[in-house]
Scaffold this motif. Structure first.
Motif, PDB file in Angstrom:
ATOM      1  N   HIS A 144      61.624 -92.058  73.421  1.00 29.46           N
ATOM      2  CA  HIS A 144      61.771 -90.708  72.901  1.00 29.46           C
ATOM      3  C   HIS A 144      60.575 -90.285  72.059  1.00 29.46           C
ATOM      4  CE1 HIS A 144      63.055 -87.808  69.793  1.00 29.46           C
ATOM      5  NE2 HIS A 144      63.341 -87.135  70.883  1.00 29.46           N
TER       6      HIS A 144
ATOM      7  N   ASN B  84      57.618 -89.416  74.299  1.00 30.51           N
ATOM      8  CA  ASN B  84      57.786 -88.253  75.168  1.00 30.51           C
ATOM      9  C   ASN B  84      57.175 -86.986  74.610  1.00 30.51           C
ATOM     10  OD1 ASN B  84      58.806 -88.039  77.717  1.00 30.51           O
ATOM     11  ND2 ASN B  84      60.827 -88.716  77.056  1.00 30.51           N
ATOM     12  N   ASN B  85      57.364 -86.739  73.357  1.00 33.39           N
ATOM     13  CA  ASN B  85      56.851 -85.512  72.751  1.00 33.39           C
ATOM     14  C   ASN B  85      55.327 -85.440  72.795  1.00 33.39           C
ATOM     15  OD1 ASN B  85      58.919 -83.818  72.226  1.00 33.39           O
ATOM     16  ND2 ASN B  85      59.175 -84.390  70.098  1.00 33.39           N
TER      17      ASN B  85
ATOM     18  N   VAL C  13      53.207 -87.172  74.540  1.00 31.80           N
ATOM     19  CA  VAL C  13      52.734 -87.184  75.927  1.00 31.80           C
ATOM     20  C   VAL C  13      52.991 -85.817  76.557  1.00 31.80           C
ATOM     21  CG1 VAL C  13      53.160 -88.134  78.224  1.00 31.80           C
ATOM     22  CG2 VAL C  13      52.949 -89.664  76.282  1.00 31.80           C
ATOM     23  N   GLY C  14      54.128 -85.234  76.229  1.00 37.34           N
ATOM     24  CA  GLY C  14      54.478 -83.921  76.765  1.00 37.34           C
ATOM     25  C   GLY C  14      53.430 -82.880  76.439  1.00 37.34           C
ATOM     26  N   TYR C  15      53.068 -82.757  75.175  1.00 35.23           N
ATOM     27  CA  TYR C  15      52.139 -81.667  74.888  1.00 35.23           C
ATOM     28  C   TYR C  15      50.692 -82.000  75.216  1.00 35.23           C
ATOM     29  CZ  TYR C  15      51.566 -83.584  70.066  1.00 35.23           C
ATOM     30  OH  TYR C  15      51.321 -84.373  68.978  1.00 35.23           O
TER      31      TYR C  15
ATOM     32  N   TYR D 189      49.757 -83.748  77.810  1.00 36.96           N
ATOM     33  CA  TYR D 189      49.685 -83.540  79.254  1.00 36.96           C
ATOM     34  C   TYR D 189      49.594 -82.057  79.582  1.00 36.96           C
ATOM     35  CZ  TYR D 189      50.856 -84.234  84.183  1.00 36.96           C
ATOM     36  OH  TYR D 189      50.839 -84.240  85.541  1.00 36.96           O
ATOM     37  N   SER D 190      50.398 -81.282  78.895  1.00 35.89           N
ATOM     38  CA  SER D 190      50.399 -79.834  79.105  1.00 35.89           C
ATOM     39  C   SER D 190      49.052 -79.237  78.700  1.00 35.89           C
ATOM     40  CB  SER D 190      51.531 -79.211  78.291  1.00 35.89           C
ATOM     41  OG  SER D 190      51.587 -77.826  78.494  1.00 35.89           O
TER      42      SER D 190
ATOM     43  N   ARG E 100      49.240 -90.666  67.764  1.00 36.75           N
ATOM     44  CA  ARG E 100      50.627 -91.071  67.527  1.00 36.75           C
ATOM     45  C   ARG E 100      51.080 -92.112  68.533  1.00 36.75           C
ATOM     46  NH1 ARG E 100      54.201 -86.019  67.097  1.00 36.75           N
ATOM     47  NH2 ARG E 100      55.955 -87.330  67.613  1.00 36.75           N
TER      48      ARG E 100
ATOM     49  N   GLU F  50      58.932 -79.688  67.045  1.00 36.76           N
ATOM     50  CA  GLU F  50      57.538 -80.132  67.000  1.00 36.76           C
ATOM     51  C   GLU F  50      56.594 -78.973  67.316  1.00 36.76           C
ATOM     52  OE1 GLU F  50      56.687 -83.908  68.038  1.00 36.76           O
ATOM     53  OE2 GLU F  50      54.600 -83.512  67.616  1.00 36.76           O
TER      54      GLU F  50
ATOM     55  N   ASN G 122      53.449 -78.769  67.869  1.00 38.00           N
ATOM     56  CA  ASN G 122      52.464 -78.944  68.947  1.00 38.00           C
ATOM     57  C   ASN G 122      53.054 -78.676  70.327  1.00 38.00           C
ATOM     58  OD1 ASN G 122      50.594 -79.562  67.060  1.00 38.00           O
ATOM     59  ND2 ASN G 122      50.486 -81.752  67.498  1.00 38.00           N
ATOM     60  N   ILE G 123      54.340 -78.954  70.485  1.00 38.82           N
ATOM     61  CA  ILE G 123      55.012 -78.630  71.746  1.00 38.82           C
ATOM     62  C   ILE G 123      55.014 -77.114  71.919  1.00 38.82           C
ATOM     63  CG2 ILE G 123      57.295 -78.552  72.862  1.00 38.82           C
ATOM     64  CD1 ILE G 123      56.455 -81.315  73.050  1.00 38.82           C
TER      65      ILE G 123
ATOM     66  N   ALA H 159      51.597 -75.770  72.877  1.00 37.37           N
ATOM     67  CA  ALA H 159      51.286 -76.128  74.272  1.00 37.37           C
ATOM     68  C   ALA H 159      52.020 -75.184  75.223  1.00 37.37           C
ATOM     69  CB  ALA H 159      51.666 -77.585  74.544  1.00 37.37           C
TER      70      ALA H 159
ATOM     71  N   LEU I 188      50.723 -71.921  77.994  1.00 38.62           N
ATOM     72  CA  LEU I 188      51.075 -71.753  79.407  1.00 38.62           C
ATOM     73  C   LEU I 188      51.598 -70.346  79.695  1.00 38.62           C
ATOM     74  CD1 LEU I 188      52.921 -75.114  80.192  1.00 38.62           C
ATOM     75  CD2 LEU I 188      50.498 -74.574  80.386  1.00 38.62           C
TER      76      LEU I 188
ATOM     77  N   GLY J 157      63.804 -84.503  76.688  1.00 33.00           N
ATOM     78  CA  GLY J 157      62.926 -85.643  76.903  1.00 33.00           C
ATOM     79  C   GLY J 157      63.535 -86.735  77.756  1.00 33.00           C
ATOM     80  N   HIS J 158      64.833 -86.831  77.728  1.00 31.88           N
ATOM     81  CA  HIS J 158      65.443 -87.911  78.503  1.00 31.88           C
ATOM     82  C   HIS J 158      66.615 -87.383  79.323  1.00 31.88           C
ATOM     83  CE1 HIS J 158      67.202 -88.760  74.279  1.00 31.88           C
ATOM     84  NE2 HIS J 158      67.116 -87.491  74.546  1.00 31.88           N
TER      85      HIS J 158
ATOM     86  N   LYS K 251      60.523 -83.122  79.623  1.00 33.22           N
ATOM     87  CA  LYS K 251      59.315 -83.511  78.896  1.00 33.22           C
ATOM     88  C   LYS K 251      58.887 -84.860  79.431  1.00 33.22           C
ATOM     89  CE  LYS K 251      60.303 -81.668  74.273  1.00 33.22           C
ATOM     90  NZ  LYS K 251      60.625 -82.090  72.916  1.00 33.22           N
ATOM     91  N   PRO K 252      57.663 -85.097  79.810  1.00 33.10           N
ATOM     92  CA  PRO K 252      56.592 -84.102  79.932  1.00 33.10           C
ATOM     93  C   PRO K 252      56.795 -83.199  81.157  1.00 33.10           C
ATOM     94  CG  PRO K 252      55.774 -86.376  80.295  1.00 33.10           C
ATOM     95  CD  PRO K 252      57.221 -86.462  80.122  1.00 33.10           C
ATOM     96  N   TRP K 253      56.119 -82.040  81.155  1.00 28.90           N
ATOM     97  CA  TRP K 253      56.336 -81.063  82.217  1.00 28.90           C
ATOM     98  C   TRP K 253      55.060 -80.768  82.976  1.00 28.90           C
ATOM     99  CZ3 TRP K 253      56.777 -79.910  76.950  1.00 28.90           C
ATOM    100  CH2 TRP K 253      55.661 -79.274  76.393  1.00 28.90           C
TER     101      TRP K 253
END
Ligand code: ATP
Ligand code: MG
Lengths: 286, 175
Positions: free
Chosen positions: A46, A49-50, A52-54, A56-57, A114, B10, B12-13, B16, B20, B81-82, B103-105
């Motif tokens: 978990h 994921n965060n 890596v998520g942003y 990657y985006s 992180r 978060e 930063n999410i 991001a 998009l 995320g999961h 997530k991730p997308w």
């Protein structure tokens, strides 16, 4: 486990008995370790994921930004008229791109940092990189670490050194430095405006104690029993992973020592570490 | 103006995601805590509401449930995320979400999902408007019919006006 007390012969010679006990102990330790890793892995998935998520985006966005910028540089290459260049510059919103590129990179770097921290912590948990126990000077370790975290401390805390006479102790100093760093950074974070961090060292018989006392905001009594749990944090997302203390706990345990915390909310917190000078089972080769 | 609400603890999410959606010409409002997102629901009508699943204080399902009460027409999406089955079931049943975003997308997943949510919102809205219009016209028709019936009742024959070949009204002096 295969060896249940029921099929344990009663009249085993003491040597055999102690060997079996040791074996059982090892298995117990191993299964505890596996449980800790399992718990860690679930949390890690978990936590990772965060970022890596942003990241990657952001990389996908970066691709677009770059192709926009290349349109501009290609035009320069073709020696297009100044008029055309201005036109392209305007159409790609160059000012925005420039500013956002910086943010995008800074945020992405933060995300990767992180992930790096989490991976490093995992390594320490699983002890894949076994290092050797050697005699080392804890005061030197403290000074080195103070240098490293100076940036975090300098505007917030005055550091008071109350050092006793310490013998060198058998330890993995790089790991103890990590513990010291976690405690100092936590102390600095707990101090809201400015305050004091006192580092106390003492030698008592066959062990030494290190104390880190801060005048920060303290720990809620309800949280005190959880601060050593992996991923327990009261810091906002992105600020703390909640691994610092659980990692430190593991390292001190590995050194056959103890780490404890006492705190008065509103007044401050005291972390005490007790470490043996010699490690049990270590051969004295120095 | 199409308003989009994004909620994730978060920051930063959020930036991001905002990147998009930059070219779509939508007003994108981002929030890192559920409380201020809920405040925003009071003042702005959103077409699409996207929330993270795992957040401190209030989880995404609870927030989206709340959003559904406040703005039932807004299309709800959840970022997760999961792929935990139970949380998905909860989200679908309790918050009636339109899509899950993982997530991730991939950039196109996000863009396509939110675009189609915006479309769905607009179609729903249009539908509602058309329905209202039909209803209004039906009411009008009924009123006219009633009026005619009344007239006929008071003055029998008045609603059945006869015309001659050149279209002028033939007035029969019955009396
Ligand atoms: N000196 C201190 N004063 C007050 N609270 C503390 C102190 N040290 C630790 N804590 C509490 O214990 C929690 C766990 O600490 P820990 O170092 O494990 O994680 P963290 O500091 O939150 O994150 P990380 O160290 O991984 O960046 C902190 O979030 C904080 O609430
Ligand atoms: Mg910490």
């Amino acid at each position: 486990m295969a060896d249940t007390p029921s099929n344990m012969p009663e009249d085993l010679p003491p040597q055999e008995l102690s060997a079996r006990l040791q074996q059982a102990n090892r298995q117990l330790h191993q299964s505890e370790k596996m449980a800790a890793i399992g718990q860690l892995a679930a949390g890690v998935a978990h936590e990772i994921n965060n970022p890596v998520g942003y990241v990657y985006s952001n990389l996908q966005t970066l691709e677009h930004y770059l192709s926009d910028l290349f349109r501009l540089t290609d035009a320069v290459e073709r020696a297009d008229s100044l008029e055309d260049l201005h036109q392209i510059r305007k159409s790609i919103d160059y000012e925005f791109l420039r500013g956002d590129l910086e943010d995008l990179l800074a945020e992405s770097r933060e995300g990767i940092e992180r992930v790096k921290t989490i991976i490093a912590a995992m390594k320490d948990f699983t002890h894949t990189e076994e290092e050797e126990f050697r005699y080392a000077d804890l005061h030197r370790g403290i000074e080195t670490t103070l240098n490293v975290v100076n940036n975090e401390l300098k505007y917030r805390a005055q550091v008071v050194r109350d050092f006793g006479d310490l013998p060198e102790i058998r330890c993995i100093i790089s790991q103890l430095n990590q513990v010291i760093m976690n405690l100092l950074v936590n102390a600095a974070h707990a101090i809201e405006n400015t305050g004091t961090i006192t580092i106390r060292t003492r030698h008592e018989g066959d062990h030494v104690t290190l104390e880190f006392e801060d005048t920060g905001k303290g720990i809620d009594p309800a949280d005190l029993s959880r601060i050593f749990d992996p991923f327990f944090t009261t810091k906002p997302v992105g600020k703390g992973t909640g691994l610092g203390l659980s990692l430190s706990f593991n390292i001190i345990e590995k050194h056959h020592g103890q780490i404890t915390a006492a705190s008065t909310p509103g007044q401050g917190t005291l972390f005490r570490i007790r470490l043996p000078i010699e490690q049990p089972g270590a051969v004295s080769d120095e | 103006m199409t308003h989009i609400l994004l909620l994730d603890d978060e920051a930063n999410i959020l930036t991001a995601l905002r990147r998009l959606l930059r070219d779509e010409g939508w007003q994108v409002d981002t929030f890192t805590d559920a409380e201020s997102a809920i405040d925003a629901l009071q003042s702005t009508a959103y077409s699409v509401i996207v929330s993270d699943y795992k957040m401190p204080v209030m989880d995404g399902v609870t927030f989206l449930q709340f959003a559904r009460q406040r703005q039932p027409d807004a299309i709800r999406l959840m970022l997760s995320g999961h792929g935990d089955r139970q949380s998905m079931i909860n989200a679908i049943n309790r918050a009636e979400i339109y899509r899950f975003l993982s997530k991730p997308w991939e950039e196109y997943e996000i863009q396509a999902a939110i675009r189609s949510a915006v479309d769905l919102y607009q179609v729903t809205l249009e539908n509602r408007q058309l329905l209202d219009q039909v209803k209004r016209q039906n009411d009008l028709l009924r009123q006219r019919e009633e009026e005619l019936l009344r007239l006929e009742h008071d003055n029998p024959g008045i609603t059945r006006v006869r015309r001659d070949q050149d279209g002028s009204i033939v007035i029969n002096d019955v009396l």
